[in-house]
Design a protein around this motif. Sequence first.
Motif, PDB file in Angstrom:
ATOM      1  N   VAL A 157       0.774  -1.090  -0.033  1.00 36.22           N
ATOM      2  CA  VAL A 157      -0.156  -0.085   0.107  1.00 36.22           C
ATOM      3  C   VAL A 157       0.831   1.213  -0.087  1.00 36.22           C
ATOM      4  O   VAL A 157       1.656   1.272   0.877  1.00 36.22           O
ATOM      5  CB  VAL A 157      -0.954   0.028   1.260  1.00 36.22           C
ATOM      6  N   THR A 158       0.788   2.185  -1.239  1.00 36.14           N
ATOM      7  CA  THR A 158       1.632   3.211  -1.247  1.00 36.14           C
ATOM      8  C   THR A 158       0.878   4.532  -1.737  1.00 36.14           C
ATOM      9  O   THR A 158      -0.031   4.368  -2.573  1.00 36.14           O
ATOM     10  CB  THR A 158       2.695   2.961  -2.406  1.00 36.14           C
ATOM     11  N   SER A 159       0.902   5.541  -0.858  1.00 41.70           N
ATOM     12  CA  SER A 159       0.397   6.606  -1.151  1.00 41.70           C
ATOM     13  C   SER A 159       0.496   7.447  -2.295  1.00 41.70           C
ATOM     14  O   SER A 159       1.588   7.336  -2.788  1.00 41.70           O
ATOM     15  CB  SER A 159       0.226   7.631  -0.130  1.00 41.70           C
ATOM     16  N   VAL A 160      -0.168   8.187  -2.980  1.00 42.03           N
ATOM     17  CA  VAL A 160      -0.108   9.021  -4.163  1.00 42.03           C
ATOM     18  C   VAL A 160      -0.268  10.479  -3.562  1.00 42.03           C
ATOM     19  O   VAL A 160      -1.391  10.652  -3.151  1.00 42.03           O
ATOM     20  CB  VAL A 160      -0.888   8.599  -5.214  1.00 42.03           C
ATOM     21  N   ILE A 161       0.641  11.064  -3.554  1.00 42.34           N
ATOM     22  CA  ILE A 161       0.755  12.650  -3.032  1.00 42.34           C
ATOM     23  C   ILE A 161       0.473  13.748  -4.017  1.00 42.34           C
ATOM     24  O   ILE A 161       0.151  14.843  -3.680  1.00 42.34           O
ATOM     25  CB  ILE A 161       1.821  12.816  -2.133  1.00 42.34           C
ATOM     26  N   GLU A 162       0.782  13.296  -5.349  1.00 45.31           N
ATOM     27  CA  GLU A 162       0.777  14.312  -6.478  1.00 45.31           C
ATOM     28  C   GLU A 162       0.393  13.693  -7.931  1.00 45.31           C
ATOM     29  O   GLU A 162       0.792  12.633  -8.026  1.00 45.31           O
ATOM     30  CB  GLU A 162       2.060  15.193  -6.511  1.00 45.31           C
ATOM     31  N   ALA A 163      -0.155  14.108  -8.541  1.00 44.89           N
ATOM     32  CA  ALA A 163      -0.742  13.939  -9.909  1.00 44.89           C
ATOM     33  C   ALA A 163      -0.900  15.023 -10.867  1.00 44.89           C
ATOM     34  O   ALA A 163      -1.569  15.942 -10.577  1.00 44.89           O
ATOM     35  CB  ALA A 163      -1.929  12.959  -9.872  1.00 44.89           C
ATOM     36  N   ASP A 164      -0.246  15.000 -11.979  1.00 43.32           N
ATOM     37  CA  ASP A 164      -0.247  15.975 -13.030  1.00 43.32           C
ATOM     38  C   ASP A 164       0.179  17.314 -12.300  1.00 43.32           C
ATOM     39  O   ASP A 164      -0.378  18.280 -12.476  1.00 43.32           O
ATOM     40  CB  ASP A 164      -1.432  16.162 -13.574  1.00 43.32           C
ATOM     41  N   ASN A 165       1.355  17.256 -11.552  1.00 46.40           N
ATOM     42  CA  ASN A 165       1.944  18.517 -10.617  1.00 46.40           C
ATOM     43  C   ASN A 165       0.884  19.194 -10.015  1.00 46.40           C
ATOM     44  O   ASN A 165       0.784  20.461  -9.556  1.00 46.40           O
ATOM     45  CB  ASN A 165       2.347  19.726 -11.733  1.00 46.40           C
ATOM     46  N   ARG A 166      -0.301  18.441  -9.241  1.00 48.36           N
ATOM     47  CA  ARG A 166      -1.228  18.761  -8.483  1.00 48.36           C
ATOM     48  C   ARG A 166      -1.143  17.842  -7.117  1.00 48.36           C
ATOM     49  O   ARG A 166      -1.201  16.832  -7.179  1.00 48.36           O
ATOM     50  CB  ARG A 166      -2.507  18.696  -9.003  1.00 48.36           C
ATOM     51  N   LYS A 167      -1.281  18.628  -6.008  1.00 47.86           N
ATOM     52  CA  LYS A 167      -1.267  18.184  -4.790  1.00 47.86           C
ATOM     53  C   LYS A 167      -2.537  17.341  -4.458  1.00 47.86           C
ATOM     54  O   LYS A 167      -3.610  17.841  -4.820  1.00 47.86           O
ATOM     55  CB  LYS A 167      -1.185  19.036  -3.575  1.00 47.86           C
ATOM     56  N   ILE A 168      -2.479  16.118  -3.946  1.00 49.57           N
ATOM     57  CA  ILE A 168      -3.740  15.275  -3.679  1.00 49.57           C
ATOM     58  C   ILE A 168      -3.554  15.374  -2.141  1.00 49.57           C
ATOM     59  O   ILE A 168      -2.817  15.237  -1.267  1.00 49.57           O
ATOM     60  CB  ILE A 168      -3.594  13.772  -4.128  1.00 49.57           C
ATOM     61  N   GLY A 169      -4.896  15.664  -1.775  1.00 47.81           N
ATOM     62  CA  GLY A 169      -5.286  15.838  -0.514  1.00 47.81           C
ATOM     63  C   GLY A 169      -4.290  16.861   0.199  1.00 47.81           C
ATOM     64  O   GLY A 169      -4.241  18.216  -0.249  1.00 47.81           O
ATOM     65  N   THR A 170      -3.558  16.510   1.505  1.00 53.10           N
ATOM     66  CA  THR A 170      -2.643  17.535   2.033  1.00 53.10           C
ATOM     67  C   THR A 170      -1.479  17.433   1.306  1.00 53.10           C
ATOM     68  O   THR A 170      -0.470  18.231   1.651  1.00 53.10           O
ATOM     69  CB  THR A 170      -2.474  16.829   3.672  1.00 53.10           C
ATOM     70  N   GLY A 171      -1.163  16.557   0.481  1.00 51.17           N
ATOM     71  CA  GLY A 171       0.145  16.416  -0.163  1.00 51.17           C
ATOM     72  C   GLY A 171       0.771  15.504   0.579  1.00 51.17           C
ATOM     73  O   GLY A 171       2.304  15.268   0.299  1.00 51.17           O
ATOM     74  N   HIS A 172       0.605  14.802   1.565  1.00 56.90           N
ATOM     75  CA  HIS A 172       1.306  13.742   2.427  1.00 56.90           C
ATOM     76  C   HIS A 172       0.386  12.387   2.450  1.00 56.90           C
ATOM     77  O   HIS A 172      -0.673  12.681   2.194  1.00 56.90           O
ATOM     78  CB  HIS A 172       1.611  14.121   3.847  1.00 56.90           C
ATOM     79  N   GLN A 173       0.992  11.419   2.991  1.00 53.25           N
ATOM     80  CA  GLN A 173       0.204  10.188   3.190  1.00 53.25           C
ATOM     81  C   GLN A 173      -0.891  10.431   4.105  1.00 53.25           C
ATOM     82  O   GLN A 173      -0.739  11.253   5.176  1.00 53.25           O
ATOM     83  CB  GLN A 173       1.122   9.364   3.905  1.00 53.25           C
ATOM     84  N   GLY A 174      -2.085  10.102   3.806  1.00 58.41           N
ATOM     85  CA  GLY A 174      -3.206  10.521   4.617  1.00 58.41           C
ATOM     86  C   GLY A 174      -3.460   9.184   5.669  1.00 58.41           C
ATOM     87  O   GLY A 174      -2.978   8.276   5.594  1.00 58.41           O
ATOM     88  N   PRO A 175      -4.164   9.545   6.611  1.00 57.62           N
ATOM     89  CA  PRO A 175      -4.633   8.651   7.864  1.00 57.62           C
ATOM     90  C   PRO A 175      -5.157   7.241   7.316  1.00 57.62           C
ATOM     91  O   PRO A 175      -4.925   6.172   7.709  1.00 57.62           O
ATOM     92  CB  PRO A 175      -5.626   9.463   8.595  1.00 57.62           C
ATOM     93  N   VAL A 176      -6.114   7.136   6.169  1.00 58.71           N
ATOM     94  CA  VAL A 176      -6.719   5.778   5.800  1.00 58.71           C
ATOM     95  C   VAL A 176      -5.312   4.853   5.348  1.00 58.71           C
ATOM     96  O   VAL A 176      -5.223   3.828   5.601  1.00 58.71           O
ATOM     97  CB  VAL A 176      -7.388   6.071   4.709  1.00 58.71           C
ATOM     98  N   CYS A 177      -4.551   5.641   4.415  1.00 58.19           N
ATOM     99  CA  CYS A 177      -3.466   4.884   3.714  1.00 58.19           C
ATOM    100  C   CYS A 177      -2.622   4.555   5.083  1.00 58.19           C
ATOM    101  O   CYS A 177      -2.009   3.333   5.002  1.00 58.19           O
ATOM    102  CB  CYS A 177      -2.584   5.714   2.826  1.00 58.19           C
ATOM    103  N   LYS A 178      -2.326   5.480   5.825  1.00 56.84           N
ATOM    104  CA  LYS A 178      -1.445   4.806   7.092  1.00 56.84           C
ATOM    105  C   LYS A 178      -2.039   3.598   7.731  1.00 56.84           C
ATOM    106  O   LYS A 178      -1.260   2.719   8.072  1.00 56.84           O
ATOM    107  CB  LYS A 178      -1.137   6.157   7.969  1.00 56.84           C
ATOM    108  N   GLN A 179      -3.190   3.726   8.112  1.00 59.22           N
ATOM    109  CA  GLN A 179      -3.797   2.619   8.815  1.00 59.22           C
ATOM    110  C   GLN A 179      -3.773   1.323   8.044  1.00 59.22           C
ATOM    111  O   GLN A 179      -3.437   0.314   8.504  1.00 59.22           O
ATOM    112  CB  GLN A 179      -5.338   2.962   9.307  1.00 59.22           C
ATOM    113  N   LEU A 180      -4.418   1.434   6.848  1.00 57.09           N
ATOM    114  CA  LEU A 180      -4.057   0.200   6.021  1.00 57.09           C
ATOM    115  C   LEU A 180      -2.739  -0.266   5.770  1.00 57.09           C
ATOM    116  O   LEU A 180      -2.538  -1.458   5.822  1.00 57.09           O
ATOM    117  CB  LEU A 180      -4.683   0.535   4.499  1.00 57.09           C
ATOM    118  N   LYS A 181      -1.793   0.641   5.697  1.00 53.94           N
ATOM    119  CA  LYS A 181      -0.094  -0.021   5.602  1.00 53.94           C
ATOM    120  C   LYS A 181       0.082  -0.784   7.008  1.00 53.94           C
ATOM    121  O   LYS A 181       0.726  -1.813   7.036  1.00 53.94           O
ATOM    122  CB  LYS A 181       0.797   1.044   5.541  1.00 53.94           C
TER     123      LYS A 181
END
Length: 176
Positions: free
Chosen positions: A77-101
């Motif tokens: 499980v690996t977070s995606v923090i940016e796509a097409d030079n646009r920040k996704i969410g906070t630009g950091h790993q989110g809490p759901v991804c962290k818990q799943l990891k």
Amino acid sequence: TNSGYICEGPGENIFFVKKGKLITPPTSDDILEGITRNLVMKIAKEDLGMEVVERSVARTELYNSDEVFFSGTAMEVTSVIEADNRKIGTGHQGPVCKQLKEIFKKVGVGKIEKYKKFIENLLNSKISINKENQKVIIVEKDREVSSQKKLDADIELEKNLGKEELEDLSCDYLTH
């Protein structure tokens, strides 16, 4: 997809978190119905209490999701923090991804009993855990366990658990 929807990464499934829901493209969007994908959906639903929605996802949803992450056998499980030079969410790993990891790592080394069968099927091996002495025993079905495979498994255990936890855990490899 041919219809303009996001379907998956180059070798992994994609998930979106939006308003407390876990969203992933359906298998009808020509995605790989991966074992890891199924496990992530099961953990999200059963352990995190999330609603899991399988539906086509427009590209614009990528940009305004709370979180986006990939899952796959090699990357887990690996977070995606940016796509097409646009920040996704906070630009950091989110809490759901962290818990799943965190849960996924424990599942991957057989530390969560209810997912043991899932991992045994994935590895085509039998896993037993001796809780008294913190020993994980992997019994390979119908094949020898090579020294390289033992080394790879030890490296994977160290990566998933960290050195401190690994010192308290030993792993035996047997053939069946």
